[in-house]
Design an enzyme around this catalytic site. Structure first.
Site, PDB file in Angstrom:
ATOM      1  N   ASP A  87       0.814  -1.070   0.005  1.00  0.00           N
ATOM      2  CA  ASP A  87       0.000   0.069  -0.051  1.00  0.00           C
ATOM      3  C   ASP A  87       0.996   1.232   0.033  1.00  0.00           C
ATOM      4  OD1 ASP A  87      -3.233   0.244   0.856  1.00  0.00           O
ATOM      5  OD2 ASP A  87      -2.034   2.107   0.846  1.00  0.00           O
TER       6      ASP A  87
ATOM      7  N   ARG B 159     -17.790  -8.541  -4.951  1.00  0.00           N
ATOM      8  CA  ARG B 159     -19.201  -8.277  -4.757  1.00  0.00           C
ATOM      9  C   ARG B 159     -19.657  -8.438  -3.283  1.00  0.00           C
ATOM     10  NH1 ARG B 159     -20.739 -13.302  -8.494  1.00  0.00           N
ATOM     11  NH2 ARG B 159     -21.683 -11.863  -9.887  1.00  0.00           N
ATOM     12  N   VAL B 160     -18.430  -8.284  -2.218  1.00  0.00           N
ATOM     13  CA  VAL B 160     -18.927  -8.686  -0.951  1.00  0.00           C
ATOM     14  C   VAL B 160     -19.610  -7.244  -0.357  1.00  0.00           C
ATOM     15  CG1 VAL B 160     -16.994  -9.769  -0.426  1.00  0.00           C
ATOM     16  CG2 VAL B 160     -16.636  -7.522  -0.481  1.00  0.00           C
TER      17      VAL B 160
ATOM     18  N   LYS C 118     -19.791  -7.145 -13.261  1.00  0.00           N
ATOM     19  CA  LYS C 118     -19.990  -6.486 -12.095  1.00  0.00           C
ATOM     20  C   LYS C 118     -20.635  -5.015 -12.023  1.00  0.00           C
ATOM     21  CE  LYS C 118     -18.749  -4.448  -8.079  1.00  0.00           C
ATOM     22  NZ  LYS C 118     -19.119  -4.988  -6.894  1.00  0.00           N
TER      23      LYS C 118
ATOM     24  N   CYS D  29     -20.237   2.242  -4.736  1.00  0.00           N
ATOM     25  CA  CYS D  29     -20.341   1.296  -5.722  1.00  0.00           C
ATOM     26  C   CYS D  29     -21.505   1.381  -6.404  1.00  0.00           C
ATOM     27  CB  CYS D  29     -20.592  -0.178  -5.258  1.00  0.00           C
ATOM     28  SG  CYS D  29     -18.937  -0.746  -4.249  1.00  0.00           S
TER      29      CYS D  29
ATOM     30  N   PHE E 120     -23.977   5.704   4.728  1.00  0.00           N
ATOM     31  CA  PHE E 120     -24.419   5.505   3.559  1.00  0.00           C
ATOM     32  C   PHE E 120     -25.659   4.443   3.841  1.00  0.00           C
ATOM     33  CE2 PHE E 120     -20.730   2.892   2.290  1.00  0.00           C
ATOM     34  CZ  PHE E 120     -21.498   1.783   1.565  1.00  0.00           C
ATOM     35  N   LYS E 121     -25.468   3.486   4.609  1.00  0.00           N
ATOM     36  CA  LYS E 121     -26.423   2.497   4.622  1.00  0.00           C
ATOM     37  C   LYS E 121     -26.338   2.122   6.224  1.00  0.00           C
ATOM     38  CE  LYS E 121     -25.307  -1.507   3.272  1.00  0.00           C
ATOM     39  NZ  LYS E 121     -24.530  -2.832   2.936  1.00  0.00           N
TER      40      LYS E 121
HETATM   41  N1  LIG Z   1     -15.467  -1.516  -0.596  1.00  0.00           N
HETATM   42  C1  LIG Z   1     -16.497  -2.206  -1.073  1.00  0.00           C
HETATM   43  O1  LIG Z   1     -17.555  -2.790  -0.500  1.00  0.00           O
HETATM   44  C2  LIG Z   1     -16.287  -2.761  -2.444  1.00  0.00           C
HETATM   45  C3  LIG Z   1     -17.142  -3.648  -3.101  1.00  0.00           C
HETATM   46  C4  LIG Z   1     -16.844  -4.293  -4.227  1.00  0.00           C
HETATM   47  C5  LIG Z   1     -15.797  -3.843  -5.163  1.00  0.00           C
HETATM   48  N2  LIG Z   1     -15.101  -2.730  -4.468  1.00  0.00           N
HETATM   49  C6  LIG Z   1     -13.953  -2.433  -5.504  1.00  0.00           C
HETATM   50  O2  LIG Z   1     -12.661  -2.814  -4.744  1.00  0.00           O
HETATM   51  C7  LIG Z   1     -11.695  -1.553  -5.311  1.00  0.00           C
HETATM   52  C8  LIG Z   1     -11.178  -1.048  -3.902  1.00  0.00           C
HETATM   53  O3  LIG Z   1     -12.209  -0.695  -3.022  1.00  0.00           O
HETATM   54  P1  LIG Z   1     -11.678  -0.459  -1.503  1.00  0.00           P
HETATM   55  O4  LIG Z   1     -13.036  -0.033  -1.024  1.00  0.00           O
HETATM   56  O5  LIG Z   1     -11.061  -1.629  -0.839  1.00  0.00           O
HETATM   57  O6  LIG Z   1     -11.072   0.941  -1.541  1.00  0.00           O
HETATM   58  P2  LIG Z   1     -10.051   1.560  -0.335  1.00  0.00           P
HETATM   59  O7  LIG Z   1     -10.075   2.779  -0.614  1.00  0.00           O
HETATM   60  O8  LIG Z   1     -10.647   0.795   0.814  1.00  0.00           O
HETATM   61  O9  LIG Z   1      -8.945   0.879  -0.494  1.00  0.00           O
HETATM   62  C9  LIG Z   1      -7.634   0.972  -1.526  1.00  0.00           C
HETATM   63  C10 LIG Z   1      -6.233   0.836  -1.035  1.00  0.00           C
HETATM   64  O10 LIG Z   1      -5.514   1.230  -2.233  1.00  0.00           O
HETATM   65  C11 LIG Z   1      -4.308   2.021  -1.716  1.00  0.00           C
HETATM   66  N3  LIG Z   1      -3.686   2.422  -2.968  1.00  0.00           N
HETATM   67  C12 LIG Z   1      -4.150   3.313  -3.879  1.00  0.00           C
HETATM   68  N4  LIG Z   1      -3.325   3.652  -4.712  1.00  0.00           N
HETATM   69  C13 LIG Z   1      -2.148   2.523  -4.632  1.00  0.00           C
HETATM   70  C14 LIG Z   1      -1.211   2.196  -5.361  1.00  0.00           C
HETATM   71  N5  LIG Z   1      -0.812   2.730  -6.319  1.00  0.00           N
HETATM   72  N6  LIG Z   1      -0.329   0.966  -4.833  1.00  0.00           N
HETATM   73  C15 LIG Z   1      -0.775   0.624  -3.622  1.00  0.00           C
HETATM   74  N7  LIG Z   1      -1.894   0.782  -2.871  1.00  0.00           N
HETATM   75  C16 LIG Z   1      -2.657   1.878  -3.474  1.00  0.00           C
HETATM   76  C17 LIG Z   1      -5.047   2.935  -0.737  1.00  0.00           C
HETATM   77  O11 LIG Z   1      -3.928   3.649  -0.090  1.00  0.00           O
HETATM   78  C18 LIG Z   1      -5.861   2.265  -0.037  1.00  0.00           C
HETATM   79  O12 LIG Z   1      -5.387   1.596   1.205  1.00  0.00           O
HETATM   80  C19 LIG Z   1     -12.557  -0.457  -6.056  1.00  0.00           C
HETATM   81  O13 LIG Z   1     -12.385  -0.608  -7.287  1.00  0.00           O
HETATM   82  C20 LIG Z   1     -13.877  -0.716  -5.466  1.00  0.00           C
HETATM   83  O14 LIG Z   1     -14.739  -0.211  -6.501  1.00  0.00           O
HETATM   84  C21 LIG Z   1     -15.259  -2.053  -3.096  1.00  0.00           C
END
Ligand SMILES: NC(=O)c1ccc[n+]([C@@H]2O[C@H](COP(=O)([O-])OP(=O)(O)OC[C@H]3O[C@@H](n4cnc5c(N)ncnc54)[C@H](O)[C@@H]3O)[C@@H](O)[C@H]2O)c1
Length: 421
Positions: A33, A160-161, A212, A266, A331-332
């Protein structure tokens, strides 16, 4: 394909649970990260986000030596990218996080590696990822050019969690897995089968990307229909929740619930990834986005109408003496996440426009975020708000708000979730 180790890039709500799930199956995982504080926290066996059961899994994985975090990528058998994919001001997808994550791992790739894009992405992004990697590593072959004979396999497996149930759903949900070639798909499938007990269903990369986006666009359109019904029912004095309950008794009808709008990162975001690539073909999805985006303003108007009514009924009351209580800011239901929350949008608009007090009640946080300290919104407990409010606005159906019902006490309510009906 056999995997001894893997690297997860992006240790947020998706990446960290995925890293922990792999590590629990004795795969040696290096999490990467850009956030040093997140890296340091994880290396202490602790977590920097709120998600039930994640703390126990991370602590066990770190203590047993299967999970480690770092700012710097190292060679691994497989790389999973779980970085953010927001949209920009014009609703165009922002793929810069994927591009920069690709750039960071390109230097450590070795023949035989698998690269999986987990981030929710517009159609064609997995192939773009393959191209970006190829530009940085001309010494290796990639599947968008070399096909089945490529050195590196590239695939998409969307997540899709449900926040709040991530640790369970990560293991038990079915996964849709699409590689750039069938060999890429099979390689990715063999990685997910290490920890997924749901079915791992094979397809191609483009279909997996669209799958998705389709899931969340379908929910957005269905919620927009419910929100539109809620406006009609409000005007015709029909209880929309009872109406939907009755309509859903039809064996082939399943209408979702209306609310104060659609938020989160999302459902309110992903339809734009389809719309931005097919503007002329998506009038329904665009209308759904507009309906859901307009709902917070409708709620604000509804609260203002309630205040007018109080003043009309009790002419001695001054507007500045009327207290509005906004129940819920997340948001929910039953989570602490305030990002892109329509409830927060409504509370802040009310606070900015009302001359009296506006209370924000959110049992899942300790205080309002620092950036809101100068807003007119006052953070308050449930008990205190119940004693002082004149208008009760229900914005989020948190379990704490189901324990009372101000309508039975004759209070003025605006219930956007139908739990006080
Ligand atoms: N959160 C959800 O419920 C959910 C569900 C389904 C899909 N998604 C998708 O999953 C993906 C991630 O979402 P999330 O909620 O985990 O995001 P998040 O913001 O919680 O986490 C993303 C992480 O990536 C890190 N990051 C950013 N750029 C980086 C890089 N270049 N190298 C290394 N680390 C880097 C950030 O510091 C952060 O810790 C998104 O595309 C989102 O749409 C999220």
């Amino acid at each position: 394909m056999k995997f001894k180790n893997a690297s997860v890039i992006g240790l947020g709500y998706i990446g960290l649970p995925t890293a922990a799930a792999l590590a629990t199956q004795k795969i040696s995982v290096l999490g990467i990260d850009v956030n040093k504080q997140a890296v340091d926290t994880i290396n202490k066996g602790e977590i920097h986000i709120v998600e039930p059961e994640l703390d126990v899994a991370v602590q066990a994985a770190v203590t047993r030596g299967y999970l480690r975090a770092s700012l710097q990528p190292k060679p691994a058998d497989a790389f999973l990218l779980a970085v953010p994919t927001p949209f920009m001001d014009d609703h165009e997808p922002d793929l810069s996080y994927i591009k920069s994550a690709a750039s960071s791992i390109a230097g450590v790739l070795e023949p035989g590696n698998l690269v999986i894009l987990e981030s929710t992405s517009p159609v064609g992004t997995t192939e773009k990822l393959s191209r970006w990697l190829a530009e940085e590593r001309p010494d290796l072959t990639f599947p968008h050019i070399a096909g089945e004979n490529s050195d590196i396999r590239v695939a998409h497996c969307p997540e899709r969690v449900l926040p709040g149930q991530v640790m369970y759903e990560l293991v038990h949900n079915d996964r849709v897995i699409g590689g750039i070639t069938p060999k890429c798909t099979r390689a990715a499938r063999s990685l997910y089968e290490i920890f997924v007990r749901g079915e791992c269903v094979e397809t191609d990369a483009k279909t997996a990307e669209m799958c998705k986006l389709t899931e969340n666009a379908a929910r957005d359109v269905n919620i927009a229909f419910a929100n539109e019904l809620s406006l009609i029912c409000d005007r015709t004095d029909i209880d929309v929740w009872r109406l939907i309950e009755l309509a859903n008794r039809h064996p082939r009808i399943n209408i979702l619930q209306p609310g104060p709008g659609v938020g989160g990162h999302c459902i309110a975001v992903d339809p734009w990834f389809i719309i931005s690539q097919s503007r002329n073909l998506t009038p329904l999805m665009q209308a759904a986005r507009a309906i859901n985006d307009q709902k917070p303003d409708w709620v604000v108007k509804k609260v203002n109408t309630s205040i007018e009514q109080i003043i009309q009924d009790q002419p001695q009351r001054a507007r500045e003496d009327i207290t509005i209580a906004c129940f819920g800011l997340a948001f929910k239901a039953d989570i602490d996440d305030l990002r892109e929350s329509p409830a927060m949008d409504i509370a802040l608009k009310l606070a900015a426009g009302h001359t009296g007090t506006v209370l924000g009640i959110e049992p899942n946080i300790e205080a309002l975020p620092q950036k809101l300290e100068n807003s007119q919104l006052k953070f308050e407990s449930v008990e205190q708000a119940l004693m002082t409010a004149d208008v009760y606005v229900l914005l989020v159906d948190h379990k704490e708000f189901r324990r009372f019902n101000p309508t039975t006490a004759g209070k003025v309510t605006v219930d956007t979730r139908g739990i006080w009906q």
